[in-house]
Scaffold this motif. Structure first.
Motif, PDB file in Angstrom:
ATOM      1  N   ILE A  56       2.907  -8.146  23.061  1.00  0.00           N
ATOM      2  CA  ILE A  56       2.059  -6.960  22.949  1.00  0.00           C
ATOM      3  C   ILE A  56       2.614  -5.988  21.908  1.00  0.00           C
ATOM      4  N   VAL A  57       3.909  -5.748  21.965  1.00  0.00           N
ATOM      5  CA  VAL A  57       4.530  -4.803  21.036  1.00  0.00           C
ATOM      6  C   VAL A  57       4.419  -5.313  19.600  1.00  0.00           C
ATOM      7  N   GLU A  58       4.695  -6.585  19.392  1.00  0.00           N
ATOM      8  CA  GLU A  58       4.656  -7.114  18.032  1.00  0.00           C
ATOM      9  C   GLU A  58       3.231  -7.166  17.496  1.00  0.00           C
ATOM     10  N   GLU A  59       2.268  -7.373  18.364  1.00  0.00           N
ATOM     11  CA  GLU A  59       0.878  -7.317  17.920  1.00  0.00           C
ATOM     12  C   GLU A  59       0.516  -5.893  17.496  1.00  0.00           C
ATOM     13  N   ALA A  60       1.008  -4.916  18.240  1.00  0.00           N
ATOM     14  CA  ALA A  60       0.696  -3.514  17.934  1.00  0.00           C
ATOM     15  C   ALA A  60       1.318  -3.046  16.629  1.00  0.00           C
ATOM     16  N   THR A  61       2.323  -3.757  16.131  1.00  0.00           N
ATOM     17  CA  THR A  61       2.936  -3.354  14.862  1.00  0.00           C
ATOM     18  C   THR A  61       1.993  -3.533  13.684  1.00  0.00           C
ATOM     19  N   HIS A  62       0.853  -4.184  13.915  1.00  0.00           N
ATOM     20  CA  HIS A  62      -0.150  -4.311  12.856  1.00  0.00           C
ATOM     21  C   HIS A  62      -1.019  -3.063  12.752  1.00  0.00           C
ATOM     22  N   SER A  63      -0.650  -2.022  13.461  1.00  0.00           N
ATOM     23  CA  SER A  63      -1.357  -0.743  13.369  1.00  0.00           C
ATOM     24  C   SER A  63      -1.260  -0.193  11.946  1.00  0.00           C
ATOM     25  N   PRO A  64      -2.254   0.601  11.533  1.00  0.00           N
ATOM     26  CA  PRO A  64      -2.153   1.226  10.212  1.00  0.00           C
ATOM     27  C   PRO A  64      -0.967   2.174  10.152  1.00  0.00           C
ATOM     28  N   SER A  65      -0.303   2.166   9.010  1.00  0.00           N
ATOM     29  CA  SER A  65       0.859   3.027   8.827  1.00  0.00           C
ATOM     30  C   SER A  65       0.962   3.376   7.352  1.00  0.00           C
ATOM     31  N   SER A  66       1.030   4.659   7.056  1.00  0.00           N
ATOM     32  CA  SER A  66       1.071   5.101   5.666  1.00  0.00           C
ATOM     33  C   SER A  66       2.248   4.480   4.924  1.00  0.00           C
ATOM     34  N   PHE A  67       1.941   3.791   3.816  1.00  0.00           N
ATOM     35  CA  PHE A  67       2.953   3.115   2.992  1.00  0.00           C
ATOM     36  C   PHE A  67       3.727   2.073   3.798  1.00  0.00           C
ATOM     37  N   ASN A  68       3.142   1.673   4.932  1.00  0.00           N
ATOM     38  CA  ASN A  68       3.750   0.699   5.854  1.00  0.00           C
ATOM     39  C   ASN A  68       5.129   1.143   6.339  1.00  0.00           C
ATOM     40  N   LEU A  69       5.346   2.440   6.493  1.00  0.00           N
ATOM     41  CA  LEU A  69       6.671   2.934   6.889  1.00  0.00           C
ATOM     42  C   LEU A  69       6.976   2.704   8.371  1.00  0.00           C
ATOM     43  N   GLN A  70       5.933   2.581   9.197  1.00  0.00           N
ATOM     44  CA  GLN A  70       6.129   2.269  10.623  1.00  0.00           C
ATOM     45  C   GLN A  70       7.204   3.168  11.269  1.00  0.00           C
ATOM     46  N   PRO A  71       7.008   4.482  11.237  1.00  0.00           N
ATOM     47  CA  PRO A  71       8.049   5.391  11.716  1.00  0.00           C
ATOM     48  C   PRO A  71       8.054   5.545  13.229  1.00  0.00           C
ATOM     49  N   TRP A  72       8.086   4.433  13.922  1.00  0.00           N
ATOM     50  CA  TRP A  72       8.057   4.470  15.379  1.00  0.00           C
ATOM     51  C   TRP A  72       9.117   3.548  15.961  1.00  0.00           C
ATOM     52  N   ASN A  73       9.557   3.911  17.146  1.00  0.00           N
ATOM     53  CA  ASN A  73      10.442   3.079  17.966  1.00  0.00           C
ATOM     54  C   ASN A  73      10.016   3.248  19.415  1.00  0.00           C
ATOM     55  N   ILE A  74      10.492   2.373  20.268  1.00  0.00           N
ATOM     56  CA  ILE A  74      10.224   2.513  21.702  1.00  0.00           C
ATOM     57  C   ILE A  74      11.507   2.283  22.498  1.00  0.00           C
ATOM     58  N   MET A  75      11.589   2.952  23.625  1.00  0.00           N
ATOM     59  CA  MET A  75      12.608   2.652  24.631  1.00  0.00           C
ATOM     60  C   MET A  75      11.879   1.997  25.801  1.00  0.00           C
ATOM     61  N   VAL A  92       5.311   6.629  36.864  1.00  0.00           N
ATOM     62  CA  VAL A  92       6.468   6.460  35.983  1.00  0.00           C
ATOM     63  C   VAL A  92       7.449   5.446  36.566  1.00  0.00           C
ATOM     64  N   SER A  93       7.648   5.505  37.877  1.00  0.00           N
ATOM     65  CA  SER A  93       8.602   4.597  38.518  1.00  0.00           C
ATOM     66  C   SER A  93       7.929   3.408  39.195  1.00  0.00           C
ATOM     67  N   GLU A  94       6.633   3.514  39.495  1.00  0.00           N
ATOM     68  CA  GLU A  94       5.959   2.426  40.197  1.00  0.00           C
ATOM     69  C   GLU A  94       5.477   1.325  39.258  1.00  0.00           C
ATOM     70  N   SER A  95       5.231   1.648  37.994  1.00  0.00           N
ATOM     71  CA  SER A  95       4.853   0.603  37.044  1.00  0.00           C
ATOM     72  C   SER A  95       6.092  -0.226  36.713  1.00  0.00           C
ATOM     73  N   PRO A  96       5.932  -1.525  36.477  1.00  0.00           N
ATOM     74  CA  PRO A  96       7.101  -2.363  36.188  1.00  0.00           C
ATOM     75  C   PRO A  96       7.805  -1.978  34.894  1.00  0.00           C
ATOM     76  N   VAL A  97       7.046  -1.442  33.937  1.00  0.00           N
ATOM     77  CA  VAL A  97       7.609  -1.029  32.652  1.00  0.00           C
ATOM     78  C   VAL A  97       7.086   0.356  32.300  1.00  0.00           C
ATOM     79  N   THR A  98       7.979   1.233  31.902  1.00  0.00           N
ATOM     80  CA  THR A  98       7.563   2.498  31.324  1.00  0.00           C
ATOM     81  C   THR A  98       8.229   2.636  29.967  1.00  0.00           C
ATOM     82  N   LEU A  99       7.423   2.992  28.980  1.00  0.00           N
ATOM     83  CA  LEU A  99       7.910   3.117  27.609  1.00  0.00           C
ATOM     84  C   LEU A  99       8.071   4.587  27.230  1.00  0.00           C
ATOM     85  N   ILE A 100       9.119   4.867  26.485  1.00  0.00           N
ATOM     86  CA  ILE A 100       9.267   6.160  25.820  1.00  0.00           C
ATOM     87  C   ILE A 100       8.994   5.906  24.347  1.00  0.00           C
ATOM     88  N   LEU A 101       7.906   6.464  23.831  1.00  0.00           N
ATOM     89  CA  LEU A 101       7.574   6.269  22.425  1.00  0.00           C
ATOM     90  C   LEU A 101       8.261   7.331  21.579  1.00  0.00           C
TER      91      LEU A 101
END
Length: 212
Positions: free
Chosen positions: A32-51, A72-81
């Motif tokens: 899912i995460v790697e698919e989302a990296t195809h999001s538009p990004s100015s100059f392809n800089l992709q200035p995002w990370n996740i925890m 926040v705690s009941e979902s199996p995964v919580t992301l900090i963008l």
């Protein structure tokens, strides 16, 4: 294809109740995460990370800083963008990953590196506000793609803005260069929990404006 995408748009919901007995496999999350990296990004800089938070102790620490929202705690995964406000700087690790990709692909040559750094600096702008705006809007594209990708695979998500931004940064040792635009719970909808009807959205005519 049009119908399938429309279903993804309509099925994507901000879910409050997650199945606590059903995990999100690491391989699926990675996909899912790697698919989302195809999001538009100015100059392809992709200035995002996740925890990625999976441990209950970590999620509870975050929950205390997020208005005690159970999901926040009941979902199996919580992301900090994370939106990187310094992904324009030549010493930034993220920028150098992008630079190396451009060099490997032949999009850029070694003699154009200074030009590349200059373009990145101009895109971000000189003020803190412009750098923050650039990083956050690009990360927002990525976040939306994450939610659509998750929905297409039968998962549900809930993006959250109700949290102590500075408290989260301090608790999780997040460097100053990052802004936290949102948190996101990811998992499967709890079997017996009600899904509320789709809320009304603004129409085309309600959205289009002009300023004479």
């Amino acid at each position: 294809m049009e119908k399938a995408f429309k279903q993804i748009l309509q099925n994507r919901r901000a879910i409050n109740f997650f199945d606590q007995e059903r995990d999100v496999p690491e391989a699926l999350l990675r996909e899912i995460v790697e698919e989302a990296t195809h999001s538009p990004s100015s100059f392809n800089l992709q200035p995002w990370n996740i925890m990625v938070l999976r441990e209950q102790e970590e999620k509870m620490r975050l929950r205390k800083l997020a208005m005690n929202q159970p999901k926040v705690s009941e979902s199996p995964v919580t992301l900090i963008l994370l939106a990187d406000t310094r992904a324009w700087h030549k010493d930034n690790d993220s920028l150098n990953i992008v630079l190396n990709h451009k060099l490997d692909d032949g999009e850029l040559t070694e003699d154009k590196k200074d030009w590349f750094f200059g373009v990145c600096e101009r895109l971000y702008g000189k003020s803190r506000d412009s750098q923050l705006a650039f990083a956050v809007k690009n990360t927002a594209f990525f976040a939306m793609s994450l939610m659509y990708s998750a929905t297409s695979r039968g998962l549900q998500t809930h993006p959250m803005d109700g949290f102590d931004h500075d408290g989260v940064k301090k608790e999780f040792n997040i460097p100053d260069q990052y802004w936290v635009p949102l948190l996101m719970s990811v998992g499967y909808h709890a079997k017996n929990a009600e899904i509320l009807p789709v809320k009304q959205r603004k129409s085309y005519d309600e959205l289009v404006v002009s300023f004479p």
